[in-house]
Motif scaffolding. Sequence first.
Motif, short mmCIF file in Angstrom:
data_model
loop_
_atom_site.label_atom_id
_atom_site.label_comp_id
_atom_site.label_asym_id
_atom_site.label_seq_id
_atom_site.Cartn_x
_atom_site.Cartn_y
_atom_site.Cartn_z
N LEU A 154 -12.59 9.36 -13.05
CA LEU A 154 -13.74 10.03 -12.79
C LEU A 154 -14.96 9.14 -12.06
CD1 LEU A 154 -13.77 13.50 -14.95
CD2 LEU A 154 -13.44 13.42 -12.67
N MET A 155 -14.47 7.78 -13.14
CA MET A 155 -15.82 6.80 -12.77
C MET A 155 -15.66 6.17 -11.51
SD MET A 155 -17.99 7.86 -14.83
CE MET A 155 -18.87 6.25 -14.33
N ASP A 156 -14.50 5.63 -11.39
CA ASP A 156 -13.46 5.10 -10.10
C ASP A 156 -13.47 5.78 -8.34
OD1 ASP A 156 -12.73 3.31 -8.44
OD2 ASP A 156 -10.82 2.33 -9.52
N LEU A 157 -13.76 6.01 -7.91
CA LEU A 157 -13.72 7.44 -7.03
C LEU A 157 -12.63 6.48 -5.89
CD1 LEU A 157 -17.42 9.76 -6.99
CD2 LEU A 157 -14.50 10.35 -8.38
N SER A 158 -12.75 5.48 -5.66
CA SER A 158 -11.88 4.45 -5.02
C SER A 158 -10.17 5.48 -4.67
CB SER A 158 -11.99 3.34 -5.08
OG SER A 158 -10.70 2.80 -5.50
N HIS A 159 -9.36 6.35 -6.10
CA HIS A 159 -8.58 6.17 -5.82
C HIS A 159 -8.74 7.95 -5.53
CE1 HIS A 159 -10.32 9.72 -8.61
NE2 HIS A 159 -8.71 10.34 -8.41
N GLU A 160 -9.51 8.40 -4.27
CA GLU A 160 -9.58 9.39 -3.67
C GLU A 160 -8.62 8.74 -2.36
OE1 GLU A 160 -13.50 12.62 -5.41
OE2 GLU A 160 -13.11 11.01 -3.04
N THR A 161 -9.26 7.82 -2.06
CA THR A 161 -8.55 7.45 -0.12
C THR A 161 -6.95 7.64 -0.49
OG1 THR A 161 -10.68 5.68 -0.21
CG2 THR A 161 -8.34 5.29 0.85
N TYR A 162 -6.43 7.30 -1.71
CA TYR A 162 -5.27 6.85 -1.98
C TYR A 162 -4.60 8.44 -2.98
CZ TYR A 162 -6.78 2.58 -1.25
OH TYR A 162 -7.37 1.34 -0.74
N LEU A 163 -4.70 8.52 -3.86
CA LEU A 163 -4.29 10.17 -4.28
C LEU A 163 -4.44 10.88 -4.39
CD1 LEU A 163 -2.63 10.27 -7.36
CD2 LEU A 163 -4.58 10.40 -8.58
N GLU A 318 -5.01 -6.22 -18.69
CA GLU A 318 -5.16 -4.85 -18.01
C GLU A 318 -6.09 -5.92 -17.10
OE1 GLU A 318 -6.79 -1.03 -18.11
OE2 GLU A 318 -8.26 -1.45 -18.87
N LEU A 319 -5.67 -5.60 -15.54
CA LEU A 319 -6.72 -6.40 -14.73
C LEU A 319 -7.70 -5.67 -13.71
CD1 LEU A 319 -7.85 -9.14 -12.75
CD2 LEU A 319 -5.72 -8.10 -10.96
N SER A 320 -9.01 -5.94 -14.49
CA SER A 320 -10.13 -5.15 -13.45
C SER A 320 -10.94 -6.07 -12.53
CB SER A 320 -11.40 -4.61 -14.65
OG SER A 320 -10.77 -4.66 -15.18
N VAL A 321 -11.33 -4.99 -11.41
CA VAL A 321 -11.73 -5.92 -10.38
C VAL A 321 -13.27 -5.16 -10.00
CG1 VAL A 321 -9.55 -6.74 -9.69
CG2 VAL A 321 -10.47 -4.16 -9.48
N ALA A 322 -13.60 -5.26 -8.84
CA ALA A 322 -14.99 -5.34 -8.36
C ALA A 322 -15.64 -3.60 -9.27
CB ALA A 322 -15.30 -5.57 -7.59
N ILE A 323 -14.50 -3.27 -8.26
CA ILE A 323 -14.98 -0.92 -8.12
C ILE A 323 -14.53 -0.36 -10.07
CG2 ILE A 323 -13.56 -0.81 -5.99
CD1 ILE A 323 -9.90 0.14 -7.42
N GLY A 327 -16.88 1.87 -14.06
CA GLY A 327 -15.12 2.50 -15.01
C GLY A 327 -15.76 1.70 -17.06
N LEU A 328 -16.09 0.91 -16.22
CA LEU A 328 -16.09 -0.75 -17.80
C LEU A 328 -17.57 -0.04 -17.85
CD1 LEU A 328 -14.77 -4.20 -16.10
CD2 LEU A 328 -13.58 -2.21 -17.62
N ALA A 329 -18.72 0.21 -17.39
CA ALA A 329 -19.92 0.68 -18.00
C ALA A 329 -19.51 2.08 -18.96
CB ALA A 329 -20.68 0.95 -16.91
N ALA A 330 -18.91 2.85 -18.22
CA ALA A 330 -18.84 3.58 -19.39
C ALA A 330 -18.10 3.34 -20.33
CB ALA A 330 -17.80 4.84 -18.33
N ARG A 331 -17.39 2.84 -20.26
CA ARG A 331 -16.35 2.18 -21.35
C ARG A 331 -17.20 1.70 -23.11
NH1 ARG A 331 -10.74 -0.30 -19.53
NH2 ARG A 331 -9.87 0.84 -18.42
#
Length: 339
Positions: A154-163, A318-323, A327-331
Amino acid sequence: MSAFPQNYWYVAAWSKEVGRELLSRTICGEPVVFYRGRDGRPVALADRCVHRRYPLSLGKLQDDSIECGYHGFVFDCSGTCTFVPGQDRVPRTARVPRYQLVERDKWIWIWIGDQDAADPALVPDAHWLDDPAWASVEDMAYSPFRYSLLVDNLMDLSHETYLHADLIGTPEIARTPFTTQVDEERNRVEFSRHMEAVGCPPFYEKTTGFTTPIDRWQDVAFQPPAFWVNNVRVAPHGTPVGTGGDEGGAHVKILHGLTPETEHSTWDFWAVVRDFALDADSVGQTLLTLNQEVVQQDLDALTVLEQVVASEPAGTQELSVAIDAGGLAARAMLRRIAQ
């Protein structure tokens, strides 16, 4: 030590789920039995008899008390044992924990930590669910994967483009920069993505009547550990937001009450609320159906991911990037409040 943040409110059930039948539900690893007293107020007790640990939810409700289905011990709505078979004296220690509840905005919230610290003022604001200026559709998804995977999702909505490309996603979501803000004082993580002249996905085309191009806003607020809301604005491209309101735009709020069941399963209480076509049942049904499909796509993907993560050796990187900023802030905030 609990694997989940204590002393916070979690969504335990939709109000309509709790009645005069006993409802069993595990919340943050704690088995709980729910019911309504004759006065209509919800009750939550630990779902274990003090005698031989038999689930009270398998007993029966007598007036406002539960009779254990194994040996007949009776517990009132405060958790106090009032009857022990075979003797007149009830041991002073014969009681089960009672959990503090708040029923508000169609949800029943439960406090899983120190019961004396439960403060109703700390219940997150979800008033749109019960506001006549908004119409809502609601559901609940039992999710066989760890709570943290759903938060990341939920904290990375860029997945909407693909999933969710065939439902709510468009290419512009993954391409558009967003801003992230962390408010430690209010215990919130927020991110915003405003897109102009982008495609109108079926989720909004079928419900608002808008067609491509549209302007689309995603303003997300996550209040750890249990409440997430996406404040959405969609409007025909170029529609201004006037000083007196936003009559040209349609507004949707997608809400998630995120409640861990166990370390590897989660309750996802979700709703879609809108400020347009309030009396159009067909629009509500379309939003319900489309969001059920979106949630199912997430369920399918995260169920696979749970199996992958569970099989990995400890310390796998795991690898984290700008998107991943949100999520990282929530963690980080979840780690802080869990301490």
